[in-house]
Design a protein around this motif. Structure first.
Motif, short mmCIF file in Angstrom:
data_model
loop_
_atom_site.label_atom_id
_atom_site.label_comp_id
_atom_site.label_asym_id
_atom_site.label_seq_id
_atom_site.Cartn_x
_atom_site.Cartn_y
_atom_site.Cartn_z
N SER A 109 0.85 -1.19 0.00
CA SER A 109 0.00 0.00 0.00
C SER A 109 0.89 1.24 0.00
CB SER A 109 -0.90 0.01 1.24
OG SER A 109 -0.10 0.24 2.41
N ALA A 110 0.29 2.38 -0.29
CA ALA A 110 1.05 3.64 -0.27
C ALA A 110 1.56 3.92 1.14
CB ALA A 110 0.17 4.79 -0.77
N SER A 111 0.79 3.57 2.15
CA SER A 111 1.23 3.79 3.53
C SER A 111 2.45 2.94 3.86
CB SER A 111 0.09 3.46 4.51
OG SER A 111 -0.98 4.34 4.31
N ASP A 118 -7.73 -4.61 -1.45
CA ASP A 118 -7.58 -5.77 -0.59
C ASP A 118 -8.21 -5.40 0.74
OD1 ASP A 118 -6.85 -8.17 0.53
OD2 ASP A 118 -4.74 -7.65 0.76
N GLY A 119 -9.51 -5.67 0.85
CA GLY A 119 -10.25 -5.22 2.03
C GLY A 119 -10.35 -3.71 2.02
N ARG A 120 -9.84 -3.09 3.07
CA ARG A 120 -9.88 -1.63 3.16
C ARG A 120 -8.64 -0.98 2.57
NH1 ARG A 120 -11.50 -0.08 9.12
NH2 ARG A 120 -11.22 1.96 8.20
N SER A 121 -7.67 -1.78 2.21
CA SER A 121 -6.41 -1.25 1.67
C SER A 121 -6.43 -1.22 0.14
CB SER A 121 -5.24 -2.12 2.11
OG SER A 121 -5.07 -2.08 3.49
N VAL A 122 -5.68 -0.29 -0.40
CA VAL A 122 -5.41 -0.25 -1.83
C VAL A 122 -3.97 -0.72 -1.98
CG1 VAL A 122 -5.20 1.21 -3.86
CG2 VAL A 122 -7.01 1.65 -2.20
#
Length: 105
Positions: A30-32, A63-67
């Motif tokens: 993810s970007a985070s 992926d669920g709440r993640s991009v």
């Protein structure tokens, strides 16, 4: 030959984008996650990912709440084939130059 190579090279010419591509080539992220690992802000990571997405090197999925961002290996293979074609063309040209230079005429 792919006429979209110059934008790909421009995208990869940035050290941060190159680092992102190498990193997600090993494992999608993810970007985070990328912002925690690289010395730039999350906002900057998102902008860099958009550039890589625009030239087709990165794709995004939920992926669920993640991009999650991952390398588009098919596009990377295509770029690799184009580069091999360029190398082969140069090899032929250089072989021709060598033949002329070594000829006795």
């Amino acid at each position: 030959m792919d006429t979209a190579l110059p934008p790909v090279f421009a995208a990869l010419g940035d050290d941060t984008r190159w680092s992102i591509l190498v990193r997600i080539g090993g494992e999608p992220a993810s970007a985070s996650e990328l912002a925690r690992e690289l010395p730039v802000s999350r906002q900057a990571i998102v902008k860099h990912l958009e550039v890589l997405r625009a030239v087709g090197l990165v794709r995004t999925r939920r992926d669920g709440r993640s991009v999650v961002h991952e390398v588009d290996s098919a596009r990377l293979d295509e770029v690799g084939r184009d580069l091999l074609g360029i190398a082969a063309a140069w090899d032929r040209r250089l072989e021709g130059i060598r033949a002329v230079a070594e000829s006795e005429d």
